[in-house]
Each structure stands twice: as structure tokens, then as C-alpha cells.
Design a protein around this motif. Structure first.
Motif, mmCIF file in Angstrom:
data_model
loop_
_atom_site.group_PDB
_atom_site.id
_atom_site.type_symbol
_atom_site.label_atom_id
_atom_site.label_comp_id
_atom_site.label_asym_id
_atom_site.label_seq_id
_atom_site.Cartn_x
_atom_site.Cartn_y
_atom_site.Cartn_z
ATOM 1 N N LEU A 7 0.842 -1.193 0.000
ATOM 2 C CA LEU A 7 0.000 0.000 0.000
ATOM 3 C C LEU A 7 0.876 1.240 0.000
ATOM 4 N N LEU A 8 0.563 2.175 -0.875
ATOM 5 C CA LEU A 8 1.293 3.436 -0.927
ATOM 6 C C LEU A 8 0.299 4.584 -0.845
ATOM 7 N N GLU A 9 0.511 5.489 0.093
ATOM 8 C CA GLU A 9 -0.344 6.668 0.185
ATOM 9 C C GLU A 9 0.257 7.773 -0.672
ATOM 10 N N THR A 10 -0.565 8.349 -1.544
ATOM 11 C CA THR A 10 -0.134 9.432 -2.418
ATOM 12 C C THR A 10 -1.050 10.638 -2.198
ATOM 13 N N GLU A 11 -0.781 11.704 -2.908
ATOM 14 C CA GLU A 11 -1.638 12.885 -2.811
ATOM 15 C C GLU A 11 -3.039 12.601 -3.347
ATOM 16 N N GLU A 12 -3.160 11.651 -4.271
ATOM 17 C CA GLU A 12 -4.451 11.320 -4.871
ATOM 18 C C GLU A 12 -5.235 10.275 -4.083
ATOM 19 N N GLY A 13 -4.604 9.601 -3.132
ATOM 20 C CA GLY A 13 -5.268 8.543 -2.372
ATOM 21 C C GLY A 13 -4.300 7.410 -2.098
ATOM 22 N N TRP A 14 -4.776 6.179 -2.297
ATOM 23 C CA TRP A 14 -3.972 4.996 -1.991
ATOM 24 C C TRP A 14 -3.798 4.149 -3.239
ATOM 25 N N SER A 15 -2.578 3.703 -3.462
ATOM 26 C CA SER A 15 -2.233 2.778 -4.536
ATOM 27 C C SER A 15 -1.885 1.449 -3.887
ATOM 28 N N VAL A 16 -2.329 0.346 -4.487
ATOM 29 C CA VAL A 16 -2.079 -0.959 -3.893
ATOM 30 C C VAL A 16 -1.735 -1.964 -4.986
ATOM 31 N N SER A 17 -0.739 -2.788 -4.706
ATOM 32 C CA SER A 17 -0.306 -3.826 -5.636
ATOM 33 C C SER A 17 -0.220 -5.153 -4.905
ATOM 34 N N CYS A 18 -0.560 -6.220 -5.594
ATOM 35 C CA CYS A 18 -0.390 -7.554 -5.045
ATOM 36 C C CYS A 18 0.987 -8.041 -5.489
ATOM 37 N N LEU A 19 1.877 -8.238 -4.553
ATOM 38 C CA LEU A 19 3.253 -8.602 -4.871
ATOM 39 C C LEU A 19 3.374 -10.009 -5.441
ATOM 40 N N ASP A 20 2.388 -10.847 -5.179
ATOM 41 C CA ASP A 20 2.439 -12.241 -5.625
ATOM 42 C C ASP A 20 1.829 -12.471 -7.006
ATOM 43 N N LEU A 21 1.114 -11.473 -7.548
ATOM 44 C CA LEU A 21 0.432 -11.630 -8.832
ATOM 45 C C LEU A 21 0.871 -10.506 -9.773
ATOM 46 N N PRO A 22 1.713 -10.804 -10.740
ATOM 47 C CA PRO A 22 2.239 -9.774 -11.644
ATOM 48 C C PRO A 22 1.128 -8.990 -12.340
ATOM 49 N N GLY A 23 1.232 -7.672 -12.280
ATOM 50 C CA GLY A 23 0.275 -6.815 -12.960
ATOM 51 C C GLY A 23 -1.028 -6.606 -12.211
ATOM 52 N N CYS A 24 -1.122 -7.081 -10.998
ATOM 53 C CA CYS A 24 -2.352 -6.954 -10.209
ATOM 54 C C CYS A 24 -2.243 -5.715 -9.326
ATOM 55 N N HIS A 25 -2.912 -4.641 -9.743
ATOM 56 C CA HIS A 25 -2.831 -3.357 -9.059
ATOM 57 C C HIS A 25 -4.228 -2.756 -8.932
ATOM 58 N N SER A 26 -4.382 -1.846 -7.998
ATOM 59 C CA SER A 26 -5.621 -1.097 -7.859
ATOM 60 C C SER A 26 -5.330 0.175 -7.084
ATOM 61 N N GLN A 27 -6.398 0.892 -6.760
ATOM 62 C CA GLN A 27 -6.251 2.132 -6.006
ATOM 63 C C GLN A 27 -7.570 2.457 -5.331
ATOM 64 N N GLY A 28 -7.555 3.461 -4.494
ATOM 65 C CA GLY A 28 -8.763 3.924 -3.822
ATOM 66 C C GLY A 28 -8.521 5.263 -3.178
ATOM 67 N N SER A 29 -9.597 5.987 -2.927
ATOM 68 C CA SER A 29 -9.448 7.293 -2.293
ATOM 69 C C SER A 29 -9.147 7.160 -0.804
#
Length: 65
Positions: A7-29
Motif C-alpha cells: 500500500l502506498l499513500e499518495t496525494e491522490e489517495g492509496w495505490s495498492v499492488s499484489c506482490l504475488d500476482l504480476p500486474g495486479c494493481h488497484s487504487q482507492g481514495s
């Protein structure tokens, strides 16, 4: 099954990646929205992988975070 996420907090909200599944990413406010979204992204990733790999069924389990 559990999956490692980042999980990464940015100015736009939160970015999240699944480290075990290549290319599996999402985000949320919010953190909670990002976690809900990555759960859905993981389920969809696994479904697509199963279809491409010729697997007949996919079981989705709750992600432990």
C-alpha cells in the motif's frame, strides 16, 4: 490463501499492488477502499489466469490483511 500487498499513500489517495500476482494493481481514495478494490482485482486476476490456463473452476477466498 493470503497474498502479500503493498500500500502506498499518495496525494491522490492509496495505490495498492499484489506482490504475488504480476500486474495486479488497484487504487482507492481511502485505505479501506483500496483494500476492497485489491480484493476484487485479485479475484479477477485469478479468474482470468484460470481461464487462460484451462482450469475448470476458481475458488475465491477472503484475503487476510
Amino acid at each position: 490463501m493470503s497474498y502479500r500487498i503493498r500500500l502506498l499513500e499518495t496525494e491522490e489517495g492509496w495505490s495498492v499492488s499484489c506482490l504475488d500476482l504480476p500486474g495486479c494493481h488497484s487504487q482507492g481514495s481511502s485505505r479501506e477502499e483500496a483494500l476492497a478494490n485489491i480484493r476484487e482485482a485479485i479475484a479477477l486476476w485469478l479468474e482470468v489466469e484460470a481461464e487462460e490456463g484451462g482450469v475448470r473452476s476458481v475458488e475465491t477466498l477472503e484475503l487476510a490483511i
